[in-house]
Design a protein around this motif. Structure first.
Motif, PDB file in Angstrom:
ATOM      1  N   LEU A  60      38.951  30.385  26.594  1.00 49.91           N
ATOM      2  CA  LEU A  60      37.632  31.476  26.493  1.00 49.91           C
ATOM      3  C   LEU A  60      37.014  31.602  27.452  1.00 49.91           C
ATOM      4  O   LEU A  60      36.453  32.326  28.282  1.00 49.91           O
ATOM      5  N   LEU A  86      28.851  38.348  19.839  1.00 49.06           N
ATOM      6  CA  LEU A  86      29.251  37.581  20.907  1.00 49.06           C
ATOM      7  C   LEU A  86      28.295  36.111  20.290  1.00 49.06           C
ATOM      8  O   LEU A  86      28.821  35.166  20.719  1.00 49.06           O
ATOM      9  N   VAL A  89      29.910  34.794  16.829  1.00 49.13           N
ATOM     10  CA  VAL A  89      31.103  34.299  17.965  1.00 49.13           C
ATOM     11  C   VAL A  89      30.701  32.752  17.766  1.00 49.13           C
ATOM     12  O   VAL A  89      31.074  32.100  17.706  1.00 49.13           O
ATOM     13  N   THR A 127      33.961  33.496  12.528  1.00 46.17           N
ATOM     14  CA  THR A 127      34.320  33.709  14.657  1.00 46.17           C
ATOM     15  C   THR A 127      35.575  35.142  15.107  1.00 46.17           C
ATOM     16  O   THR A 127      34.993  36.081  15.577  1.00 46.17           O
ATOM     17  N   LEU A 131      34.774  38.188  16.276  1.00 41.66           N
ATOM     18  CA  LEU A 131      35.948  38.759  17.775  1.00 41.66           C
ATOM     19  C   LEU A 131      36.176  39.813  17.517  1.00 41.66           C
ATOM     20  O   LEU A 131      35.921  40.744  18.149  1.00 41.66           O
ATOM     21  N   SER A 134      34.157  42.633  18.271  1.00 42.06           N
ATOM     22  CA  SER A 134      33.445  42.630  19.140  1.00 42.06           C
ATOM     23  C   SER A 134      34.488  44.564  19.959  1.00 42.06           C
ATOM     24  O   SER A 134      34.214  44.873  20.917  1.00 42.06           O
TER      25      SER A 134
END
Length: 345
Positions: A60, A86, A89, A127, A131, A134
């Motif tokens: 990442l 984000l 996340v 999470t 993600l 997003s």
């Protein structure tokens, strides 16, 4: 040199989905297990993830650095208009990591373990959901790029692009994908009743994944999302998804026969095909805004920057990848050959 950078960008994304996604999925599997089975999953997670769980987030970091240095236009849009999902996340990753450490290494076993377990499970599911949301915001066509903030409200610019049903469906789909990966990976790490448990989990999350994928495509098509329309009309994407679906047959045959290695590879290959289908559906126009489609190959960094980035990535790859492979091989995370004799279950 640009193609080298693109390769490492996609390679980092792929490894983060396969490795980091499996880690998130293990927490999801634990979350949706009975009280007795949660202990089995927790013990397996300690043994399998414990030595390498921190290493997975390197992909990442590399992904974000490549976007920041080589594709500043894309990075700028993501950091400005997606800063809320984000941040959520990052919050989920932090909560999950802290809870994993304390529930695993805390010397005192008391009521705090209950909260560590809860936070680990919550972090494991929020999470991947955020993600996915997003990513959904990038392809939903709801991002409004503007320098005139007087004509738009906070919700219009920073909430609406990701806070909608389409985004939630993609977030849940990615969470189910993580759970599917984890349950298949855990089959290879267990024996007896525990292994039967993960076979059932694998079947359950396969069904959930197929149902969510179907709902996602139908809703996205009739709601008029351009990405879904292009996905459905893209022969490469359809063929990739079709092959991924057909691979369910050999996957379940290998799981039934006890072939741990091929079942793991086939599960990973299915995820790779789904990712490939999603990327090829609209590449290089990954970001679809309310006004236009933004190409990944436009607004690049200067050529000298791209060249230096490619050189550094090649050097880093030669240094990092062998060491990471050795780390995962040492802790039996990578299996080339299955020395145990396959058996019917």
């Amino acid at each position: 040199m640009l193609y080298i950078v693109l390769f490492f960008l996609m390679f980092s994304l792929l490894l983060y989905v396969l490795l980091g996604g499996a880690d998130f999925g293990a927490g999801i599997v634990e979350l949706f297990s009975s009280r007795e089975n949660r202990k089995i999953t927790r013990d397996t997670i300690y043994r399998v993830m414990g030595p390498v769980w921190e290493a997975n987030h390197i992909w990442l970091i590399i992904l974000l650095v490549i976007l920041w240095v080589g594709f500043p236009g894309y990075f700028n849009v993501m950091m400005i208009y997606l800063h809320i999902p984000l941040v959520l996340v990052l919050l989920g990753i932090t909560i999950r990591g802290v809870a994993f450490v304390f529930r695993h290494y805390d010397a005192v076993l008391d009521s705090s373990q209950i909260w560590y377990n809860r936070l680990f499970r919550i972090g494991s599911i929020i999470t991947p959901v955020f993600l996915g949301m997003s990513f959904a915001s990038l392809i939903s066509g709801k991002i409004i790029i503007t320098n005139d903030y007087t004509n738009y409200g906070f919700y219009d610019l920073f909430m609406e692009p990701w806070l909608h049903l389409f985004g939630l469906l993609i977030g849940l789909f990615y969470a189910a994908l993580c759970a599917f990966l984890a349950s298949n990976y855990l089959i290879a790490e267990t024996e007896g009743d525990a292994r039967k448990l993960y076979r059932k989990k694998s079947a359950m999350y396969t069904v959930v994944l197929v149902i969510l994928g179907f709902i996602l495509l139908v809703y996205g098509y009739f709601a008029g999302f351009k990405f879904i329309e292009d996905f459905i009309h893209n022969p490469v994407s359809l063929i990739s998804v079709g092959i991924s679906g057909l691979l369910l047959i050999p996957l379940w045959r290998n799981i039934k026969r006890g072939n741990r290695i091929w079942s793991r590879y086939l599960a990973g290959l299915q995820v790779v095909l789904v990712m490939f289908a999603a990327i090829m559906a609209h590449f290089p126009y990954i970001i679809i805004t309310a006004e236009e489609e933004l190409s990944l190959l436009e607004n690049l960094a200067p050529e000298a920057t791209i060249d230096n980035l490619a050189i550094m990535l090649l050097i880093g790859g030669f240094v990092i990848l062998p060491g990471l492979f050795h780390l995962m091989k040492s802790f039996n995370m990578i299996k080339i050959l299955d020395k145990s004799k396959p058996k019917e279950m």
